[in-house]
Write a protein that holds these residues in place. Structure first.
Motif, PDB file in Angstrom:
ATOM      1  N   ARG A   5      25.197  -1.203  10.063  1.00 37.72           N
ATOM      2  CA  ARG A   5      26.545  -1.824  10.363  1.00 37.72           C
ATOM      3  C   ARG A   5      27.584  -1.066  10.077  1.00 37.72           C
ATOM      4  N   CYS A   6      28.718  -1.575  10.584  1.00 33.32           N
ATOM      5  CA  CYS A   6      29.909  -0.428  10.644  1.00 33.32           C
ATOM      6  C   CYS A   6      31.063  -1.265  10.276  1.00 33.32           C
ATOM      7  N   ASP A   7      31.844  -0.896   9.123  1.00 34.87           N
ATOM      8  CA  ASP A   7      33.290  -1.699   8.894  1.00 34.87           C
ATOM      9  C   ASP A   7      34.301  -1.099   9.371  1.00 34.87           C
ATOM     10  N   GLY A   8      34.344   0.082  10.396  1.00 36.13           N
ATOM     11  CA  GLY A   8      35.261   0.596  11.020  1.00 36.13           C
ATOM     12  C   GLY A   8      36.288   1.553  10.017  1.00 36.13           C
ATOM     13  N   SER A   9      35.827   1.863   8.875  1.00 38.88           N
ATOM     14  CA  SER A   9      36.694   2.870   7.992  1.00 38.88           C
ATOM     15  C   SER A   9      36.335   4.235   8.721  1.00 38.88           C
ATOM     16  N   TYR A  10      35.382   4.409   9.488  1.00 38.45           N
ATOM     17  CA  TYR A  10      35.334   5.832  10.121  1.00 38.45           C
ATOM     18  C   TYR A  10      36.449   6.273  11.049  1.00 38.45           C
ATOM     19  N   GLU A  11      37.198   5.198  11.391  1.00 43.52           N
ATOM     20  CA  GLU A  11      38.508   5.532  12.042  1.00 43.52           C
ATOM     21  C   GLU A  11      39.557   6.095  11.181  1.00 43.52           C
ATOM     22  N   THR A  12      39.536   5.751  10.188  1.00 41.45           N
ATOM     23  CA  THR A  12      40.473   6.572   8.967  1.00 41.45           C
ATOM     24  C   THR A  12      40.110   7.881   8.791  1.00 41.45           C
ATOM     25  N   ASP A  13      38.879   8.046   8.643  1.00 38.80           N
ATOM     26  CA  ASP A  13      37.973   9.444   8.538  1.00 38.80           C
ATOM     27  C   ASP A  13      38.417  10.361   9.906  1.00 38.80           C
ATOM     28  N   MET A  14      38.368   9.774  11.176  1.00 45.27           N
ATOM     29  CA  MET A  14      38.724  10.267  12.442  1.00 45.27           C
ATOM     30  C   MET A  14      40.039  10.781  12.239  1.00 45.27           C
ATOM     31  N   GLN A  15      41.117   9.801  11.697  1.00 48.45           N
ATOM     32  CA  GLN A  15      42.403  10.280  11.813  1.00 48.45           C
ATOM     33  C   GLN A  15      42.762  11.545  10.896  1.00 48.45           C
ATOM     34  N   GLU A  16      41.975  11.523   9.690  1.00 45.42           N
ATOM     35  CA  GLU A  16      42.139  12.644   8.917  1.00 45.42           C
ATOM     36  C   GLU A  16      41.705  14.012   9.340  1.00 45.42           C
ATOM     37  N   TYR A  17      40.426  13.732  10.159  1.00 49.79           N
ATOM     38  CA  TYR A  17      39.978  14.917  10.870  1.00 49.79           C
ATOM     39  C   TYR A  17      40.991  15.549  11.879  1.00 49.79           C
ATOM     40  N   MET A  18      41.657  14.562  12.374  1.00 49.02           N
ATOM     41  CA  MET A  18      42.561  15.143  13.563  1.00 49.02           C
ATOM     42  C   MET A  18      43.811  15.643  12.877  1.00 49.02           C
ATOM     43  N   ASP A  19      44.303  15.110  11.903  1.00 44.59           N
ATOM     44  CA  ASP A  19      45.503  15.517  11.235  1.00 44.59           C
ATOM     45  C   ASP A  19      45.527  16.835  10.506  1.00 44.59           C
ATOM     46  N   LYS A  20      44.140  16.764   9.725  1.00 42.69           N
ATOM     47  CA  LYS A  20      43.939  17.894   8.961  1.00 42.69           C
ATOM     48  C   LYS A  20      43.307  19.120   9.290  1.00 42.69           C
TER      49      LYS A  20
END
Length: 355
Positions: A5-20
């Motif tokens: 399953r996936c709770d969607g938290s990876y979207e926060t990880d994706m944003q961190e990757y993009m920003d940093k």
């Protein structure tokens, strides 16, 4: 709910990757790659998947790259395996579900994984267990994201199931639960019935087509191979010319979709078709000379060398073989291309030395 399953938290990880990383260092720089490794160590699921990709494709040297990459994909997907029991955390990056499924289907059979180091976890599973788990993983992946590779993987597994009654019966419970008559909103596909092997094959085609439409080159190659086989069948049955021409047109179009994205196998295959009229399937060849177009042949042989892999060696070979005049007054170019052949595929080099 299934095991994964996936709770969607990876979207926060994706944003961190993009920003940093992406905004500061780009995508492919050495600084970006080192930052990806650090971010993965800190628990970012997206970075962990990218780290695994770098190891898998040997941008980072490791003694056992495929085994290490597999473990990183498991971590990115939030999956643990204890005593043969697979379980998943909801904190997962669903694209890694596909990578793990890819391992389970291809390990010791094809691609980079055909002759890779031992991966004990996969060795401990039967072929049917691998296919069941891979199908569940791929179906879960496309439940959450639009991933053409996972769509193609579903098609491959359904093709294998539909081609063998015993395999179909063994996979039927997973097919019923994960695939049959489901709405996959992310890829705009509603699957049909899979009550028997023939219906399973029909659904395999539906998934291959969906992946091809999305631009996934290996799905295009799968469909081209299917059409090539159909051409042989039609000619064996003495079908009318129009039916054969339609099958050839489909084969040509699927190869072109893949070749125009610089996929070397398809580009070289299409080059041969335009050079000689050759259509190949299961080691057999037929010739349709009415399709010969040497200008297009050269174009696709060259395209097959732009993003090189082992198949590109054949394209360099074909350029030398069929367009030898291009090399008559350019020995430096000939030596350069022979060096590429030797580096990419030594077996082809031995053949090229006989030209």
């Amino acid at each position: 709910m299934g095991r994964f399953r996936c709770d969607g938290s990876y979207e926060t990880d994706m944003q961190e990757y993009m920003d940093k990383i992406v905004k500061k260092y780009g995508i492919a720089s050495q600084s970006a790659e080192r930052e990806i490794m650090c971010m993965a160590d800190a628990g970012n699921k997206v970075a962990c998947k990218l780290y695994a990709d770098m190891v898998f494709y040997k941008k980072i040297l490791r003694r056992n790259p495929y085994k290490e990459a597999f473990n990183l994909y498991l971590r990115s997907a939030g999956i643990t395996v204890e005593n043969g029991r697979w379980s998943g955390s909801t904190a997962s990056y669903p694209l890694s579900f596909w990578n793990i499924g890819y391992y389970l289907v291809n390990y010791r059979k094809s691609s980079f994984l055909e002759k890779c180091e031992n991966i004990e976890l996969i060795d401990s599973m039967s072929d049917i267990e691998r296919l069941k788990t891979a199908l569940e993983l791929a179906a879960t992946c496309i439940t959450y994201i639009d991933a053409p590779g996972a769509v193609n993987l579903v098609g491959r597994i359904l093709l294998e199931a539909g081609s063998d009654e015993d395999t179909f019966k063994a996979l039927k419970p997973v097919i019923d639960r994960c695939i049959e008559e489901r709405e996959f909103d992310r890829i705009s596909l509603r699957s049909g019935k899979c009550g028997n092997a023939a219906e399973c094959l029909k659904q395999a085609d539906a998934f291959f087509t969906a992946a091809a439409v999305a631009g996934y080159v290996y799905a295009c190659n799968n469909l081209a191979a299917r059409e090539a086989k159909s051409i042989f069948r039609l000619e064996a049955e003495n079908a009318d010319d129009d039916a054969v021409k339609e099958a050839i047109a489909r084969d040509e179009e699927y190869l072109r979709l893949s070749a125009d994205k610089y996929e070397p196998y398809a580009a070289n295959r299409l080059g041969l078709f335009y050079m000689t009229g050759e259509i190949e399937s299961d080691g057999k060849k037929i010739i349709h000379r009415e399709y010969i177009d040497q200008t297009r042949a050269r174009e696709y042989f060259k395209k097959a060398t732009q993003y090189p892999d082992a198949n590109s060696a054949w394209a360099f070979f074909n350029l030398i073989k069929y367009f030898h005049k291009d090399y008559d007054n350019d020995l430096e170019l000939l030596n350069e291309h022979m060096d590429y052949i030797k580096m990419l595929n030594p077996k082809v080099y031995d053949i090229a030395m006989e030209l």
